[in-house]
Design a protein around this motif. Structure first.
Motif, PDB file in Angstrom:
ATOM      1  N   PRO A 112      71.256  19.472  40.759  1.00 42.32           N
ATOM      2  CA  PRO A 112      71.818  19.290  39.423  1.00 42.32           C
ATOM      3  C   PRO A 112      72.795  20.406  39.067  1.00 42.32           C
ATOM      4  CG  PRO A 112      69.407  19.269  39.355  1.00 42.32           C
ATOM      5  CD  PRO A 112      69.810  19.626  40.741  1.00 42.32           C
ATOM      6  N   GLU A 113      73.665  20.119  38.141  1.00 41.07           N
ATOM      7  CA  GLU A 113      74.668  21.102  37.720  1.00 41.07           C
ATOM      8  C   GLU A 113      73.972  22.363  37.218  1.00 41.07           C
ATOM      9  OE1 GLU A 113      78.275  21.292  34.527  1.00 41.07           O
ATOM     10  OE2 GLU A 113      77.897  19.394  35.551  1.00 41.07           O
ATOM     11  N   GLY A 114      74.484  23.496  37.617  1.00 40.45           N
ATOM     12  CA  GLY A 114      73.910  24.774  37.215  1.00 40.45           C
ATOM     13  C   GLY A 114      72.797  25.252  38.138  1.00 40.45           C
ATOM     14  N   ARG A 115      72.474  24.477  39.160  1.00 40.11           N
ATOM     15  CA  ARG A 115      71.413  24.834  40.107  1.00 40.11           C
ATOM     16  C   ARG A 115      71.983  24.881  41.513  1.00 40.11           C
ATOM     17  NH1 ARG A 115      66.061  25.551  38.077  1.00 40.11           N
ATOM     18  NH2 ARG A 115      66.036  24.636  36.020  1.00 40.11           N
ATOM     19  N   SER A 116      71.490  25.806  42.296  1.00 43.11           N
ATOM     20  CA  SER A 116      71.962  25.871  43.686  1.00 43.11           C
ATOM     21  C   SER A 116      71.153  24.925  44.576  1.00 43.11           C
ATOM     22  CB  SER A 116      71.865  27.297  44.219  1.00 43.11           C
ATOM     23  OG  SER A 116      70.523  27.726  44.202  1.00 43.11           O
ATOM     24  N   GLN A 117      69.916  24.623  44.156  1.00 45.64           N
ATOM     25  CA  GLN A 117      69.072  23.706  44.919  1.00 45.64           C
ATOM     26  C   GLN A 117      68.031  23.069  44.003  1.00 45.64           C
ATOM     27  OE1 GLN A 117      67.337  26.100  47.974  1.00 45.64           O
ATOM     28  NE2 GLN A 117      66.099  27.310  46.596  1.00 45.64           N
ATOM     29  N   TRP A 118      67.397  22.017  44.508  1.00 46.74           N
ATOM     30  CA  TRP A 118      66.346  21.337  43.757  1.00 46.74           C
ATOM     31  C   TRP A 118      65.075  22.183  43.784  1.00 46.74           C
ATOM     32  CZ3 TRP A 118      66.780  17.071  40.865  1.00 46.74           C
ATOM     33  CH2 TRP A 118      67.840  16.201  41.092  1.00 46.74           C
ATOM     34  N   SER A 119      64.352  22.203  42.673  1.00 47.55           N
ATOM     35  CA  SER A 119      63.006  22.775  42.673  1.00 47.55           C
ATOM     36  C   SER A 119      62.028  21.604  42.724  1.00 47.55           C
ATOM     37  CB  SER A 119      62.751  23.612  41.419  1.00 47.55           C
ATOM     38  OG  SER A 119      62.623  22.776  40.289  1.00 47.55           O
ATOM     39  N   LEU A 120      60.798  21.875  43.075  1.00 43.34           N
ATOM     40  CA  LEU A 120      59.795  20.809  43.133  1.00 43.34           C
ATOM     41  C   LEU A 120      59.587  20.188  41.751  1.00 43.34           C
ATOM     42  CD1 LEU A 120      57.188  22.505  45.490  1.00 43.34           C
ATOM     43  CD2 LEU A 120      58.922  20.805  46.085  1.00 43.34           C
ATOM     44  N   ARG A 121      59.589  21.022  40.724  1.00 39.51           N
ATOM     45  CA  ARG A 121      59.395  20.520  39.360  1.00 39.51           C
ATOM     46  C   ARG A 121      60.577  19.667  38.908  1.00 39.51           C
ATOM     47  NH1 ARG A 121      54.883  23.315  37.390  1.00 39.51           N
ATOM     48  NH2 ARG A 121      54.489  25.211  38.548  1.00 39.51           N
ATOM     49  N   LEU A 122      61.783  20.099  39.274  1.00 37.51           N
ATOM     50  CA  LEU A 122      62.968  19.301  38.929  1.00 37.51           C
ATOM     51  C   LEU A 122      62.925  17.940  39.613  1.00 37.51           C
ATOM     52  CD1 LEU A 122      65.971  21.799  38.999  1.00 37.51           C
ATOM     53  CD2 LEU A 122      65.198  20.430  37.059  1.00 37.51           C
ATOM     54  N   GLU A 129      62.291  10.442  35.261  1.00 33.24           N
ATOM     55  CA  GLU A 129      63.477  10.021  34.496  1.00 33.24           C
ATOM     56  C   GLU A 129      64.126   8.776  35.078  1.00 33.24           C
ATOM     57  OE1 GLU A 129      66.558  12.847  33.447  1.00 33.24           O
ATOM     58  OE2 GLU A 129      65.027  14.404  33.177  1.00 33.24           O
ATOM     59  N   LEU A 130      64.136   8.684  36.392  1.00 29.30           N
ATOM     60  CA  LEU A 130      64.744   7.522  37.054  1.00 29.30           C
ATOM     61  C   LEU A 130      63.812   6.302  37.067  1.00 29.30           C
ATOM     62  CD1 LEU A 130      66.378   9.315  40.126  1.00 29.30           C
ATOM     63  CD2 LEU A 130      67.561   8.380  38.121  1.00 29.30           C
ATOM     64  N   ASP A 131      62.648   6.412  36.452  1.00 27.28           N
ATOM     65  CA  ASP A 131      61.645   5.345  36.403  1.00 27.28           C
ATOM     66  C   ASP A 131      61.180   4.895  37.782  1.00 27.28           C
ATOM     67  OD1 ASP A 131      61.236   5.135  33.675  1.00 27.28           O
ATOM     68  OD2 ASP A 131      62.984   3.831  33.403  1.00 27.28           O
ATOM     69  N   VAL A 132      61.177   5.821  38.728  1.00 25.44           N
ATOM     70  CA  VAL A 132      60.644   5.513  40.053  1.00 25.44           C
ATOM     71  C   VAL A 132      59.120   5.518  39.979  1.00 25.44           C
ATOM     72  CG1 VAL A 132      60.535   6.269  42.464  1.00 25.44           C
ATOM     73  CG2 VAL A 132      62.667   6.489  41.187  1.00 25.44           C
ATOM     74  N   VAL A 133      58.587   6.464  39.206  1.00 22.18           N
ATOM     75  CA  VAL A 133      57.137   6.572  38.981  1.00 22.18           C
ATOM     76  C   VAL A 133      56.896   6.854  37.508  1.00 22.18           C
ATOM     77  CG1 VAL A 133      56.489   7.384  41.292  1.00 22.18           C
ATOM     78  CG2 VAL A 133      57.200   9.024  39.587  1.00 22.18           C
ATOM     79  N   GLU A 134      55.659   6.593  37.075  1.00 22.11           N
ATOM     80  CA  GLU A 134      55.310   6.838  35.679  1.00 22.11           C
ATOM     81  C   GLU A 134      55.131   8.327  35.412  1.00 22.11           C
ATOM     82  OE1 GLU A 134      51.691   5.426  32.934  1.00 22.11           O
ATOM     83  OE2 GLU A 134      52.693   3.818  34.074  1.00 22.11           O
TER      84      GLU A 134
END
Length: 162
Positions: A112-122, A129-134
């Motif tokens: 995501p913008e402002g981040r160098s990499q994904w975190s587990l929490r993100l 948010e993407l409604d893949v899971v509840e």
């Protein structure tokens, strides 16, 4: 030796197997301790069998530990006593194959913008948010990515654990 409910009487084959295991020295320390305890409390060795108290003192473990090893040998046999028992419980998988694939796709995508990499929490939050899971915990994300790491792109190593 007083009458014991659980008596350890090793066959020559079992004894040589234990000595071989011990001689290699590549097993975990707790397993080596169980092997040494079995060898010490073996009642087939003429006059050499130690009491639980002497064995515990020699191996620097509790007397109850030696009694437990003796009991497990009688109930589970040699392998069941020496090696760790696998857990009986089974866990239900939190994500199905499609959801795991979506998580991996997301983890391999641009952070995501402002981040160098994904975190587990993100990643967990984005999956919701993407409604893949509840709902999804960061720990489930960690376990899923760790399980699939060998099967996926090496870019997953860029996922932060915080």
């Amino acid at each position: 030796m007083p009458n014991k409910k659980y008596r350890v009487e090793l066959t020559e084959e079992q004894r040589s197997h234990l000595l071989e295991r011990l001689g290699r020295g590549e097993r975990p320390a707790a397993e080596q301790t169980r092997v040494r305890a079995l060898l010490k409390v073996d009642e087939r060795t003429e006059g050499l069998a130690c009491t639980d108290a002497r064995t515990a003192e020699a191996l620097e473990v509790a007397k109850g530990t030696v009694a437990g090893i003796r009991r497990r040998f009688c109930k589970r046999g040699l392998t069941g006593c020496v090696e760790r028992k696998s857990p009986d419980r089974e866990y239900e998988r939190k994500l199905d194959g499609e959801q795991e694939a979506e998580l991996i796709r997301l983890a391999c995508s641009e952070a995501p913008e402002g981040r160098s990499q994904w975190s587990l929490r993100l990643l967990a939050d984005q999956m919701v948010e993407l409604d893949v899971v509840e709902d999804l915990s960061h720990e489930t994300v960690r376990q899923t990515l760790r399980t699939d790491r060998s099967q996926t792109d090496s870019s997953l190593t860029g996922v932060a654990s915080g």
